[in-house]
Structures are given as structure tokens and as C-alpha cells.
Design a protein around this motif. Sequence first.
Motif, PDB file in Angstrom:
ATOM      1  N   ASP A 193      14.176  -1.860  -0.191  1.00 20.24           N
ATOM      2  CA  ASP A 193      14.933  -2.218   1.005  1.00 20.24           C
ATOM      3  C   ASP A 193      15.834  -3.407   0.646  1.00 20.24           C
ATOM      4  OD1 ASP A 193      15.701  -2.942   3.603  1.00 20.24           O
ATOM      5  OD2 ASP A 193      13.785  -2.417   4.476  1.00 20.24           O
ATOM      6  N   THR A 194      15.423  -4.627   0.998  1.00 16.13           N
ATOM      7  CA  THR A 194      16.236  -5.790   0.606  1.00 16.13           C
ATOM      8  C   THR A 194      16.188  -6.024  -0.899  1.00 16.13           C
ATOM      9  OG1 THR A 194      14.433  -7.399   0.818  1.00 16.13           O
ATOM     10  CG2 THR A 194      15.721  -6.913   2.810  1.00 16.13           C
ATOM     11  N   GLY A 195      15.099  -5.588  -1.523  1.00 15.29           N
ATOM     12  CA  GLY A 195      14.928  -5.789  -2.959  1.00 15.29           C
ATOM     13  C   GLY A 195      14.097  -7.013  -3.294  1.00 15.29           C
TER      14      GLY A 195
ATOM     15  N   THR B 280      10.956  -7.813  -2.590  1.00 20.57           N
ATOM     16  CA  THR B 280       9.597  -7.534  -3.077  1.00 20.57           C
ATOM     17  C   THR B 280       9.631  -7.149  -4.547  1.00 20.57           C
ATOM     18  OG1 THR B 280       8.954  -6.763  -0.879  1.00 20.57           O
ATOM     19  CG2 THR B 280       7.561  -6.094  -2.734  1.00 20.57           C
TER      20      THR B 280
ATOM     21  N   ASP C 236       7.154   2.104  -6.516  1.00 15.07           N
ATOM     22  CA  ASP C 236       7.063   1.715  -5.102  1.00 15.07           C
ATOM     23  C   ASP C 236       7.647   2.825  -4.235  1.00 15.07           C
ATOM     24  OD1 ASP C 236       6.233   0.155  -3.033  1.00 15.07           O
ATOM     25  OD2 ASP C 236       7.689  -1.437  -3.330  1.00 15.07           O
ATOM     26  N   ASP C 237       7.267   2.795  -2.969  1.00 14.86           N
ATOM     27  CA  ASP C 237       7.730   3.843  -2.066  1.00 14.86           C
ATOM     28  C   ASP C 237       9.173   3.635  -1.646  1.00 14.86           C
ATOM     29  OD1 ASP C 237       6.876   1.569  -0.769  1.00 14.86           O
ATOM     30  OD2 ASP C 237       6.195   2.606   1.028  1.00 14.86           O
TER      31      ASP C 237
ATOM     32  N   LYS D 182       0.815  -1.201   0.000  1.00 15.90           N
ATOM     33  CA  LYS D 182       0.000   0.000   0.000  1.00 15.90           C
ATOM     34  C   LYS D 182       0.853   1.257   0.000  1.00 15.90           C
ATOM     35  CE  LYS D 182      -2.995  -2.114   3.508  1.00 15.90           C
ATOM     36  NZ  LYS D 182      -3.523  -1.915   4.887  1.00 15.90           N
ATOM     37  N   GLY D 183       2.112   1.090   0.368  1.00 20.58           N
ATOM     38  CA  GLY D 183       2.939   2.254   0.669  1.00 20.58           C
ATOM     39  C   GLY D 183       3.134   3.244  -0.474  1.00 20.58           C
TER      40      GLY D 183
ATOM     41  N   ARG E   3       0.807   6.834   7.623  1.00 17.74           N
ATOM     42  CA  ARG E   3       0.810   6.860   6.153  1.00 17.74           C
ATOM     43  C   ARG E   3       0.372   8.222   5.611  1.00 17.74           C
ATOM     44  NH1 ARG E   3       1.520   1.622   4.080  1.00 17.74           N
ATOM     45  NH2 ARG E   3       0.527  -0.056   5.238  1.00 17.74           N
TER      46      ARG E   3
END
Length: 181
Positions: free
Chosen positions: A107-109, A111, A103-104, A47-48, A169
Motif C-alpha cells: 500500500d504506502t510501502g 511496512t 506479503d499480501d 498476518k495477511g 481472511r
Amino acid sequence: MTHGSVGSRIERVLLSEEAIRVRVAELVELIKADLGELDPVIVALLKGSIVFLADLIRGFDRPLAFDFVGVSSYGDGTSPGEEIALTKELSVDIAGRHVLVVDDILDTGRTLRHVLRYLEVFRPASVRTCVLLDKRARRDVAVEPDYTGFEIGDEFVVGYGMDFADHYRNLPYIGVLAQGR
Ligand code: PRP
């Protein structure tokens, strides 16, 4: 700016409304220049990304389709065995289309990698990626976004679509959450 008890847990503002506005406008220009006459389909990850998406699409002065993919991860976010599942599948046909994944935060990549593999099955003409924030130090799979708003450190950020336990959010800026939350 404060947001009552919610805003009071923000340790500091990392990116102000103005800084975000300026950078989003720059990203729109970069993307438009690369697209030329092509009509993109934007695929945003729930959702971000929704606030970033809302600002990004209003910078375009051309036909623009967008859709959402829902993604959920199970695990502690650091385990290599963590599973990623789709909670909402694509509902537009992207075959032969030029896709921009939005995407917002990266991070780890994991997703984004998962979503890119999922999208390839539908045979798009091209796929580009755009993230507002890149926590580069946390990456553990090889994913490189085509467009990045800001590179940030390994801090817990909220606001502008990003949450902690579904709070924050709706903050118009991006803040660092206070420790001891
Ligand atoms: C966040 C963010 C990305 C993902 C990045 O989503 O929106 O989709 O994490 O993490 P990764 O690079 O380590 O895979 P989150 O799980 O917080 O869900 P949300 O967008 O619904 O808040």
C-alpha cells in the motif's frame, strides 16, 4: 459464492479463486526461473500473507524454508510520522541466504521498507520481494516489488488472507468490501 452474513457484505468479487490460482502459478514459475539452483528462505509478513504463502510454497518442488515476521503499525495509515513495530522477530538465520519476502498487499510501502531495513541487518546474500496485490496509487515511499500478482485500484479489499476487523481472511477469493461498513 456467499459466506453467510460475512460474505453478504462483499460488494463484488475483484479476483476470483481461479484468477488467483492462475496468477500464483505464474508467480511461482517466475520466481523459480530467477532462483535457478538456489534454495530460498521465504519471509512472510503476518498476518495477511498466510493464505498467499500457503499457495505459493506448494508450487515449489525443492527444499524451502520459511519464517514469519510480525509487523504492526500505529497511526491512521496516512501519517508520515506513523510508527511501525515488529511483533514477531525472525527466528531463522538468513545470513548468506537468498530471501524472498512475501506479503499480501503493498500500500504506502512503509511496512515493506521497514522490514527490508530490518532484514538487511542479518546480512542475507540477496533479498527479493513478492506481493500479491499492489495498490500503486497509494505509495508514498520508494519500494518496488520484484514480483507482483496484480495491480489494483484504491479499494478496500478483503479475503484470501486480508481482513476488515479480523473478518473475511478465510474468503477464498478477493472481494471489495461494501461501503458504509
Ligand atoms: C497490511 C499488509 C501489509 C501492509 C501494507 O497489513 O499485509 O503488511 O498492510 O501497508 P503499507 O504498504 O501501507 O505499509 P495489516 O496492517 O492490514 O496487517 P495484517 O496483515 O495483520 O492484516
